[in-house]
Design a protein around this motif. Structure first.
Motif, mmCIF file in Angstrom:
data_model
loop_
_atom_site.group_PDB
_atom_site.id
_atom_site.type_symbol
_atom_site.label_atom_id
_atom_site.label_comp_id
_atom_site.label_asym_id
_atom_site.label_seq_id
_atom_site.Cartn_x
_atom_site.Cartn_y
_atom_site.Cartn_z
ATOM 1 N N UNK A 143 0.848 -1.189 0.000
ATOM 2 C CA UNK A 143 0.000 0.000 0.000
ATOM 3 C C UNK A 143 0.885 1.240 0.000
ATOM 4 N N UNK A 144 1.022 1.862 -1.168
ATOM 5 C CA UNK A 144 1.859 3.054 -1.274
ATOM 6 C C UNK A 144 1.175 4.279 -0.689
ATOM 7 N N UNK A 145 -0.159 4.273 -0.591
ATOM 8 C CA UNK A 145 -0.858 5.387 0.034
ATOM 9 C C UNK A 145 -0.559 5.454 1.528
ATOM 10 N N UNK A 146 -0.548 4.296 2.184
ATOM 11 C CA UNK A 146 -0.320 4.239 3.627
ATOM 12 C C UNK A 146 1.119 3.916 3.992
ATOM 13 N N UNK A 147 1.971 3.712 2.985
ATOM 14 C CA UNK A 147 3.382 3.379 3.225
ATOM 15 C C UNK A 147 3.511 2.159 4.129
ATOM 16 N N UNK A 148 2.822 1.085 3.750
ATOM 17 C CA UNK A 148 2.913 -0.104 4.566
ATOM 18 C C UNK A 148 2.718 -1.368 3.740
ATOM 19 N N UNK A 149 3.238 -2.445 4.301
ATOM 20 C CA UNK A 149 3.033 -3.788 3.803
ATOM 21 C C UNK A 149 2.149 -4.505 4.818
ATOM 22 N N UNK A 160 -12.270 -5.596 -2.135
ATOM 23 C CA UNK A 160 -13.134 -4.529 -2.609
ATOM 24 C C UNK A 160 -12.297 -3.326 -3.027
ATOM 25 N N UNK A 161 -12.611 -2.777 -4.196
ATOM 26 C CA UNK A 161 -11.889 -1.630 -4.720
ATOM 27 C C UNK A 161 -10.673 -1.989 -5.535
ATOM 28 N N UNK A 162 -10.297 -3.273 -5.562
ATOM 29 C CA UNK A 162 -9.162 -3.747 -6.343
ATOM 30 C C UNK A 162 -9.637 -4.415 -7.621
ATOM 31 N N UNK A 163 -8.776 -4.422 -8.624
ATOM 32 C CA UNK A 163 -9.075 -5.031 -9.919
ATOM 33 C C UNK A 163 -8.205 -6.265 -10.094
ATOM 34 N N UNK A 287 0.423 2.060 -8.288
ATOM 35 C CA UNK A 287 -0.631 1.107 -7.964
ATOM 36 C C UNK A 287 -0.448 0.590 -6.546
ATOM 37 N N UNK A 288 -1.544 0.314 -5.870
ATOM 38 C CA UNK A 288 -1.515 -0.490 -4.655
ATOM 39 C C UNK A 288 -1.765 -1.930 -5.064
ATOM 40 N N UNK A 289 -0.937 -2.852 -4.554
ATOM 41 C CA UNK A 289 -0.943 -4.240 -5.010
ATOM 42 C C UNK A 289 -1.458 -5.163 -3.919
ATOM 43 N N UNK A 290 -2.045 -6.269 -4.354
ATOM 44 C CA UNK A 290 -2.475 -7.297 -3.419
ATOM 45 C C UNK A 290 -2.206 -8.657 -4.049
ATOM 46 N N UNK A 291 -1.601 -9.566 -3.267
ATOM 47 C CA UNK A 291 -1.312 -10.904 -3.783
ATOM 48 C C UNK A 291 -2.355 -11.892 -3.270
ATOM 49 N N UNK A 295 -4.910 -18.340 -5.499
ATOM 50 C CA UNK A 295 -5.161 -18.296 -6.942
ATOM 51 C C UNK A 295 -3.904 -17.971 -7.735
ATOM 52 N N UNK A 296 -2.811 -17.642 -7.048
ATOM 53 C CA UNK A 296 -1.531 -17.290 -7.677
ATOM 54 C C UNK A 296 -1.703 -16.153 -8.673
ATOM 55 N N UNK A 297 -2.377 -15.097 -8.225
ATOM 56 C CA UNK A 297 -2.597 -13.946 -9.093
ATOM 57 C C UNK A 297 -2.487 -12.651 -8.310
ATOM 58 N N UNK A 298 -2.515 -11.536 -9.051
ATOM 59 C CA UNK A 298 -2.377 -10.205 -8.483
ATOM 60 C C UNK A 298 -3.657 -9.401 -8.661
#
Length: 392
Positions: A143-149, A160-163, A287-291, A295-298
């Motif tokens: 999360x680059x908005x919150x500067x955290x992992x 929710x809110x992720x693509x 982008x904010x990323x989520x693993x 499902x082995x996807x992003x």
């Protein structure tokens, strides 16, 4: 907001202990810092530290400077061959570290590090690299908005809110020491490319040799700025080029008229083995990323960070040092002011006479005048004058 030099203060000042922190939330949150075109995390090894590590999701495994591993008396565990964008393979030593505390919030019982002499390839205050395994071993957010992992111990409950991206989390399958890495499909000028998400690469997009050839962007009649690609193994064998494309899209991010880097199609590179190129931090941080490890996807969402243009050297000239310590032109970008003035590869800059002075004379912003004395093979010195300007 704090900078990376305050990580140690935060950790030593008593950020919540991992067990207590996790009890209050579904996820364990660890601070990250984006600074100097690098993504940073703090770590303590045993009773030593904290130390600063660059988060490099493109690396195959974690790395540490050998002098630090030796100072900490880390256990040696055989050797490792390291390959990257550089032309050389590097033999290194594997080290085993115990009780590694990341960001003051999460502890890993055992971490395998490869010892590597980074030289000028990494800031001096970086102890090493932490690789994609931080995010691909269990469901995680960057999360680059919150500067955290954020690490979700029991899986992320919703996105929710992720693509969902056309993507894959996978590894080489050679050893447990290698982390699974993150790959995503992107579109550049209407063509699809498989990209490695590489937060250790500061740039925008790097196309490997075969993809560069397929793109048509490495063309001698197309404006370009010569550039040196560097990674594990040092410098690439051939110069790359910075070029302007039309449109780049990855998931919810679209960049118009981007400047990207393309490698020389004549170069051999193991980058071509499993991906077409690298999505660097300059764009990955938009982008904010989520693993999703099951499902082995992003997944991703456009964050609030503003898009900033990538720069290039307006001189459009790459200089090497000749045997007499002068600047010899290795390449001149088509369309650059220097090219239009008649400067060509193989020319030697005789005035200013030294390599460093020649580089200084060619540096500057748009509108700066450049005056040189140049000599081609077998010819007399000649005057050359031009004005720096944006040309890509």
């Amino acid at each position: 907001m704090f900078d990376r030099r305050q990580f140690g203060t935060l950790m030593l000042g008593g950020l919540a202990a991992p067990a207590a922190f996790a009890a209050k939330r579904d996820a364990i949150a660890t601070p990250l810092i984006l600074e100097d075109s690098r993504l940073w995390v703090a770590a303590a090894i045993g009773s030593a530290g904290p130390m600063l590590f660059v988060v490099d999701t493109g690396a195959g495994h974690d790395y540490i400077r050998p002098e630090i591993a030796q100072k900490l008396h880390l256990q040696q565990a055989g050797g490792a061959v390291m390959r990257g964008l550089g032309k050389d393979a590097v033999q290194g030593t594997m080290y085993i570290a115990h009780d590694v505390l990341l960001g003051g919030t999460m502890k890993e019982q055992t971490v395998a590090f490869a010892g590597y002499e980074f030289g000028n390839g990494l800031p001096d205050d970086a102890a090493g690299l932490m690789t994609a395994g931080l995010f691909t071993a269990r469901d995680s957010d960057i999360d680059f908005d919150k500067s955290e992992w954020r690490l979700w111990r029991d899986g992320r409950p919703d996105r929710e809110g992720l693509v969902a991206l056309d993507s894959k989390i996978t590894g080489p399958g050679r050893s447990d020491l290698y982390s699974n890495r993150m790959f995503v499909q992107a579109t550049l000028d209407g063509a699809r490319y498989r990209l490695l998400v590489d937060t250790g690469s500061p740039g925008t997009l790097l196309l490997g040799p075969r993809a560069a050839a397929r793109s048509g962007l490495f063309a001698n009649d197309r404006p370009y700025a010569p550039a040196r690609t560097r990674g594990f193994g040092g410098d690439a064998a051939r110069l790359s080029r910075r070029v302007r494309a039309s449109r780049f899209t990855v998931g919810p991010l679209t960049v118009e008229r981007p400047i990207i880097t393309v490698m020389d199609p004549r170069q051999q590179s193991h980058t071509d083995d499993d991906h077409d190129g690298i999505l660097g931090l300059h764009w990955a941080s938009l982008l904010n990323w989520s693993t999703d490890t099951r499902a082995a996807r992003l997944w991703a969402a456009r964050n609030k960070r503003p898009e900033t243009p990538e720069s290039y050297l307006l001189r459009g000239v790459w200089l090497d040092k000749d045997d007499d310590g002068r600047g010899r032109v290795a390449d001149v970008g088509f369309g650059s002011p220097a090219y239009q003035a008649g400067l060509r590869a193989g020319d030697v800059i005789v005035s200013p006479s030294g390599f460093a002075d020649a580089l200084k004379a060619l540096a500057g912003r748009a509108g700066q005048a450049v005056s040189l004395q140049v000599q081609s093979a077998g010819g007399p010195p000649r005057a050359m004058d031009f004005t720096l300007r944006a040309y890509l």
